[in-house]
Scaffold this motif. Structure first.
Motif, short mmCIF file in Angstrom:
data_model
loop_
_atom_site.label_atom_id
_atom_site.label_comp_id
_atom_site.label_asym_id
_atom_site.label_seq_id
_atom_site.Cartn_x
_atom_site.Cartn_y
_atom_site.Cartn_z
N ASP A 264 -88.53 61.72 -42.64
CA ASP A 264 -87.10 61.39 -42.75
C ASP A 264 -86.21 62.54 -42.29
O ASP A 264 -85.00 62.36 -42.12
N ALA A 265 -86.78 63.73 -42.11
CA ALA A 265 -85.98 64.93 -41.87
C ALA A 265 -85.06 64.81 -40.66
O ALA A 265 -83.90 65.21 -40.73
N GLY A 266 -85.55 64.28 -39.56
CA GLY A 266 -84.72 64.15 -38.37
C GLY A 266 -83.53 63.24 -38.59
O GLY A 266 -82.40 63.57 -38.20
N ALA A 267 -83.75 62.11 -39.22
CA ALA A 267 -82.65 61.18 -39.50
C ALA A 267 -81.68 61.76 -40.52
O ALA A 267 -80.46 61.61 -40.38
N LEU A 268 -82.20 62.44 -41.54
CA LEU A 268 -81.32 63.08 -42.53
C LEU A 268 -80.42 64.10 -41.85
O LEU A 268 -79.23 64.20 -42.15
N GLN A 269 -80.97 64.86 -40.93
CA GLN A 269 -80.21 65.89 -40.23
C GLN A 269 -79.16 65.31 -39.29
O GLN A 269 -78.04 65.81 -39.20
N ASP A 270 -79.51 64.24 -38.59
CA ASP A 270 -78.62 63.69 -37.56
C ASP A 270 -77.53 62.77 -38.12
O ASP A 270 -76.55 62.50 -37.43
N ALA A 271 -77.70 62.27 -39.32
CA ALA A 271 -76.78 61.30 -39.90
C ALA A 271 -75.41 61.91 -40.18
O ALA A 271 -75.27 63.13 -40.31
N ALA A 272 -74.42 61.05 -40.32
CA ALA A 272 -73.09 61.51 -40.75
C ALA A 272 -73.23 62.24 -42.08
O ALA A 272 -72.58 63.25 -42.31
#
Length: 157
Positions: free
Chosen positions: A103-111
């Motif tokens: 999930d780290a990539g999505a957590l980082q890229d999200a608003a």
């Protein structure tokens, strides 16, 4: 859903993106309290479940929530697949909830990325470091959006 966080940024959210196992569900089961809170949040945001489906219950959970679900192919790189899905939704308009390394990539890229410290799985350090906020449960994470003053108190600069 618009949330102005003083000293940081103004969020204009349209989507909520959830990992399933260890985030929304524990050991493949979702609590009634979580169901109620997600349904309440769905009045403001479109709900998306994105899962590697470790316990095989992703579709049933999505159906119970009235949410969209994307089950990742086991041959895919889950970090990149989740990022791709997030960017398709619009990362700048999406809140991500997760606990795993994938999930780290999505957590980082999200608003805004919210890491859940799962009582049964814990949370990957990469997920924690990529997040804007870390909470002890999915219910607490949902409450940050259902009562945005909580989120503002956590993230204001």
């Amino acid at each position: 859903m618009k949330i102005d966080i003083p000293g940081w940024k103004t969020l204009t959210l349209e989507h909520a993106f959830f990992d399933v196992n260890g985030t929304l569900a524990e050991l493949g089961e979702i609590s009634e309290e979580t169901v109620e809170k997600v349904r309440k949040l769905s009045e403001k945001l479109t709900i998306h479940l994105v899962t590697s489906d470790t316990r095989g219950k992703g579709r049933a959970i999505a159906e119970r929530l009235g949410a969209q679900v994307e089950i990742l192919d086991a041959s895919e790189n889950a970090i990149e697949a989740k990022r791709r899905i997030l960017h398709t939704l619009g990362a700048d308009r999406t809140v991500v909830f997760g606990n795993g390394a994938n999930d780290a990539g999505a957590l980082q890229d999200a608003a805004i990325g919210i890491a859940i410290l799962s009582p049964n799985e814990g949370a990957a350090s990469s997920a924690l470091l990529a997040s804007d906020a870390v909470v002890p449960s999915i219910e607490t994470g949902l409450d940050l959006l259902l009562d945005p003053l909580r989120l503002i108190a956590t993230l204001r600069r």
